[in-house]
Design a protein around this motif. Sequence first.
Motif, PDB file in Angstrom:
ATOM      1  N   GLU A 112      -0.147   3.169 -12.985  1.00  0.00           N
ATOM      2  CA  GLU A 112      -1.527   2.729 -12.771  1.00  0.00           C
ATOM      3  C   GLU A 112      -1.566   1.225 -12.502  1.00  0.00           C
ATOM      4  O   GLU A 112      -0.728   0.471 -13.015  1.00  0.00           O
ATOM      5  CB  GLU A 112      -2.365   3.036 -14.014  1.00  0.00           C
ATOM      6  N   GLY A 113      -2.559   0.803 -11.727  1.00  0.00           N
ATOM      7  CA  GLY A 113      -2.712  -0.625 -11.502  1.00  0.00           C
ATOM      8  C   GLY A 113      -3.451  -0.929 -10.217  1.00  0.00           C
ATOM      9  O   GLY A 113      -3.919  -0.024  -9.508  1.00  0.00           O
ATOM     10  N   LEU A 114      -3.546  -2.221  -9.926  1.00  0.00           N
ATOM     11  CA  LEU A 114      -4.253  -2.675  -8.731  1.00  0.00           C
ATOM     12  C   LEU A 114      -3.622  -2.086  -7.477  1.00  0.00           C
ATOM     13  O   LEU A 114      -2.391  -2.101  -7.330  1.00  0.00           O
ATOM     14  CB  LEU A 114      -4.242  -4.208  -8.668  1.00  0.00           C
ATOM     15  N   HIS A 115      -4.457  -1.583  -6.576  1.00  0.00           N
ATOM     16  CA  HIS A 115      -3.945  -0.905  -5.389  1.00  0.00           C
ATOM     17  C   HIS A 115      -4.245  -1.661  -4.101  1.00  0.00           C
ATOM     18  O   HIS A 115      -3.340  -1.931  -3.315  1.00  0.00           O
ATOM     19  CB  HIS A 115      -4.519   0.513  -5.318  1.00  0.00           C
ATOM     20  N   HIS A 116      -5.508  -2.008  -3.870  1.00  0.00           N
ATOM     21  CA  HIS A 116      -5.839  -2.774  -2.673  1.00  0.00           C
ATOM     22  C   HIS A 116      -7.132  -3.549  -2.882  1.00  0.00           C
ATOM     23  O   HIS A 116      -7.843  -3.352  -3.868  1.00  0.00           O
ATOM     24  CB  HIS A 116      -5.948  -1.865  -1.437  1.00  0.00           C
ATOM     25  N   VAL A 117      -7.415  -4.437  -1.933  1.00  0.00           N
ATOM     26  CA  VAL A 117      -8.683  -5.162  -1.910  1.00  0.00           C
ATOM     27  C   VAL A 117      -9.342  -4.853  -0.574  1.00  0.00           C
ATOM     28  O   VAL A 117      -8.670  -4.819   0.469  1.00  0.00           O
ATOM     29  CB  VAL A 117      -8.469  -6.686  -2.052  1.00  0.00           C
ATOM     30  N   CYS A 118     -10.650  -4.619  -0.619  1.00  0.00           N
ATOM     31  CA  CYS A 118     -11.381  -4.263   0.596  1.00  0.00           C
ATOM     32  C   CYS A 118     -12.416  -5.338   0.923  1.00  0.00           C
ATOM     33  O   CYS A 118     -13.232  -5.705   0.075  1.00  0.00           O
ATOM     34  CB  CYS A 118     -12.063  -2.915   0.425  1.00  0.00           C
ATOM     35  N   PHE A 119     -12.367  -5.812   2.159  1.00  0.00           N
ATOM     36  CA  PHE A 119     -13.296  -6.833   2.633  1.00  0.00           C
ATOM     37  C   PHE A 119     -14.276  -6.201   3.621  1.00  0.00           C
ATOM     38  O   PHE A 119     -13.887  -5.382   4.454  1.00  0.00           O
ATOM     39  CB  PHE A 119     -12.532  -7.954   3.342  1.00  0.00           C
ATOM     40  N   ALA A 120     -15.537  -6.599   3.511  1.00  0.00           N
ATOM     41  CA  ALA A 120     -16.555  -6.094   4.428  1.00  0.00           C
ATOM     42  C   ALA A 120     -16.685  -7.027   5.625  1.00  0.00           C
ATOM     43  O   ALA A 120     -16.680  -8.254   5.468  1.00  0.00           O
ATOM     44  CB  ALA A 120     -17.904  -5.986   3.713  1.00  0.00           C
ATOM     45  N   VAL A 121     -16.792  -6.433   6.806  1.00  0.00           N
ATOM     46  CA  VAL A 121     -17.067  -7.199   8.025  1.00  0.00           C
ATOM     47  C   VAL A 121     -18.300  -6.600   8.705  1.00  0.00           C
ATOM     48  O   VAL A 121     -18.705  -5.476   8.408  1.00  0.00           O
ATOM     49  CB  VAL A 121     -15.860  -7.176   8.998  1.00  0.00           C
ATOM     50  N   ASP A 122     -18.862  -7.376   9.631  1.00  0.00           N
ATOM     51  CA  ASP A 122     -20.074  -6.896  10.292  1.00  0.00           C
ATOM     52  C   ASP A 122     -19.780  -5.841  11.353  1.00  0.00           C
ATOM     53  O   ASP A 122     -20.583  -4.945  11.570  1.00  0.00           O
ATOM     54  CB  ASP A 122     -20.810  -8.077  10.951  1.00  0.00           C
ATOM     55  N   ASP A 123     -18.644  -5.968  12.009  1.00  0.00           N
ATOM     56  CA  ASP A 123     -18.341  -5.091  13.139  1.00  0.00           C
ATOM     57  C   ASP A 123     -16.855  -4.742  13.070  1.00  0.00           C
ATOM     58  O   ASP A 123     -15.998  -5.528  13.478  1.00  0.00           O
ATOM     59  CB  ASP A 123     -18.685  -5.811  14.446  1.00  0.00           C
ATOM     60  N   ILE A 124     -16.547  -3.565  12.562  1.00  0.00           N
ATOM     61  CA  ILE A 124     -15.140  -3.221  12.328  1.00  0.00           C
ATOM     62  C   ILE A 124     -14.383  -3.016  13.645  1.00  0.00           C
ATOM     63  O   ILE A 124     -13.192  -3.344  13.730  1.00  0.00           O
ATOM     64  CB  ILE A 124     -15.014  -1.995  11.390  1.00  0.00           C
ATOM     65  N   GLU A 125     -15.055  -2.534  14.664  1.00  0.00           N
ATOM     66  CA  GLU A 125     -14.339  -2.343  15.944  1.00  0.00           C
ATOM     67  C   GLU A 125     -13.895  -3.684  16.525  1.00  0.00           C
ATOM     68  O   GLU A 125     -12.766  -3.835  16.989  1.00  0.00           O
ATOM     69  CB  GLU A 125     -15.212  -1.579  16.947  1.00  0.00           C
ATOM     70  N   SER A 126     -14.794  -4.669  16.460  1.00  0.00           N
ATOM     71  CA  SER A 126     -14.410  -6.001  16.953  1.00  0.00           C
ATOM     72  C   SER A 126     -13.275  -6.566  16.108  1.00  0.00           C
ATOM     73  O   SER A 126     -12.320  -7.156  16.631  1.00  0.00           O
ATOM     74  CB  SER A 126     -15.609  -6.955  16.885  1.00  0.00           C
ATOM     75  N   PHE A 127     -13.379  -6.373  14.791  1.00  0.00           N
ATOM     76  CA  PHE A 127     -12.361  -6.920  13.898  1.00  0.00           C
ATOM     77  C   PHE A 127     -10.993  -6.313  14.195  1.00  0.00           C
ATOM     78  O   PHE A 127      -9.994  -7.024  14.318  1.00  0.00           O
ATOM     79  CB  PHE A 127     -12.758  -6.673  12.435  1.00  0.00           C
ATOM     80  N   VAL A 128     -10.958  -5.002  14.290  1.00  0.00           N
ATOM     81  CA  VAL A 128      -9.688  -4.301  14.510  1.00  0.00           C
ATOM     82  C   VAL A 128      -9.082  -4.700  15.854  1.00  0.00           C
ATOM     83  O   VAL A 128      -7.868  -4.910  15.979  1.00  0.00           O
ATOM     84  CB  VAL A 128      -9.915  -2.775  14.410  1.00  0.00           C
ATOM     85  N   THR A 129      -9.922  -4.852  16.855  1.00  0.00           N
ATOM     86  CA  THR A 129      -9.433  -5.272  18.168  1.00  0.00           C
ATOM     87  C   THR A 129      -8.844  -6.680  18.098  1.00  0.00           C
ATOM     88  O   THR A 129      -7.773  -6.958  18.636  1.00  0.00           O
ATOM     89  CB  THR A 129     -10.587  -5.223  19.194  1.00  0.00           C
ATOM     90  N   GLU A 130      -9.542  -7.580  17.385  1.00  0.00           N
ATOM     91  CA  GLU A 130      -9.030  -8.955  17.222  1.00  0.00           C
ATOM     92  C   GLU A 130      -7.665  -8.980  16.534  1.00  0.00           C
ATOM     93  O   GLU A 130      -6.834  -9.836  16.792  1.00  0.00           O
ATOM     94  CB  GLU A 130      -9.995  -9.773  16.356  1.00  0.00           C
ATOM     95  N   GLN A 131      -7.483  -8.042  15.605  1.00  0.00           N
ATOM     96  CA  GLN A 131      -6.221  -7.992  14.858  1.00  0.00           C
ATOM     97  C   GLN A 131      -5.136  -7.245  15.623  1.00  0.00           C
ATOM     98  O   GLN A 131      -4.047  -7.004  15.082  1.00  0.00           O
ATOM     99  CB  GLN A 131      -6.438  -7.321  13.495  1.00  0.00           C
ATOM    100  N   HIS A 132      -5.461  -6.869  16.866  1.00  0.00           N
ATOM    101  CA  HIS A 132      -4.505  -6.157  17.715  1.00  0.00           C
ATOM    102  C   HIS A 132      -4.063  -4.847  17.088  1.00  0.00           C
ATOM    103  O   HIS A 132      -2.933  -4.401  17.289  1.00  0.00           O
ATOM    104  CB  HIS A 132      -3.282  -7.047  18.027  1.00  0.00           C
ATOM    105  N   GLN A 133      -4.973  -4.251  16.309  1.00  0.00           N
ATOM    106  CA  GLN A 133      -4.698  -2.911  15.807  1.00  0.00           C
ATOM    107  C   GLN A 133      -5.400  -1.910  16.713  1.00  0.00           C
ATOM    108  O   GLN A 133      -6.316  -2.245  17.468  1.00  0.00           O
ATOM    109  CB  GLN A 133      -5.194  -2.756  14.365  1.00  0.00           C
ATOM    110  N   ASP A 134      -4.983  -0.658  16.583  1.00  0.00           N
ATOM    111  CA  ASP A 134      -5.559   0.389  17.420  1.00  0.00           C
ATOM    112  C   ASP A 134      -6.860   0.876  16.807  1.00  0.00           C
ATOM    113  O   ASP A 134      -6.969   1.035  15.588  1.00  0.00           O
ATOM    114  CB  ASP A 134      -4.550   1.534  17.524  1.00  0.00           C
TER     115      ASP A 134
END
Lengths: 142, 142
Positions: A84-106
């Motif tokens: 058991e323990g800390l697993h991840h941290v989640c950050f909120a963004v306004d536009d996930i498609e723009s964010f993912v594209t900026e990060q060069h992810q699919d």
Amino acid sequence: MTRATSVGRRIDHVAVAVLDADRAAQWYHDTLGFEVVGDEIVASANVRLVYLAPPDVDSDATVVQLAEPFGPGRVRSHLETNGEGLHHVCFAVDDIESFVTEQHQDLSDIFVGGRNRLACFLGGEAHGVLVEITESAESIVR
Amino acid sequence: MTRATSVGRRIDHVAVAVLDADRAAQWYHDTLGFEVVGDEIVASANVRLVYLAPPDVDSDATVVQLAEPFGPGRVRSHLETNGEGLHHVCFAVDDIESFVTEQHQDLSDIFVGGRNRLACFLGGEAHGVLVEITESAESIVR
């Protein structure tokens, strides 16, 4: 420094991998007075997610997410390796498609996660931290 | 459930153990647009602490704390054992002395931590999570 175009709005949640979400939720209640503000099954990830927040907090406050696996997947693997323990941290963004594209992810990395929100895990770890991104104005919908 | 008397007000910060706080801060800036809102040495813990928050966020928002050790202690031990990654979560309470007494911990466990605030690590881990308590209304003082 150059700033990312899609700025993170806030820390949405801190996720903890647990063996028994009810027992862990009881701990957060008894110790910190936190209340359960969500409890759901995400079948696609084989996890139950329980959300906890302080009473009377703003709807955009950072919450605790307890992740209890009931089948194979990312959370069970974490428990088997680390306990058991800390697993991840989640950050909120306004536009996930723009964010993912900026990060060069699919864009296909985007999935419908907890609370029926669009989400995405960043490829690779950020200085050892597993980072999730979500698109939502609120962490708590009462 | 019975609720704790000293209710947790919010999640103050999420702490990440890092080898190089400048490099990690750059990641949070470049990826999420987070800004440095604090940078200090806590000599008693042999750590440099760098705080990051989204721009224009409320002063009670949860922040990221990067902890870079420069000597022996809790953070260096974590790095040697686990590498970089999530280290602890800190919850703010209104009255840390009352909280610590309720938890049957010794008042001598309270120390002056980052940002000159009274703080305390809970004895034992909470479902695998190292939990810190702090007494402060604000996570960010600009």
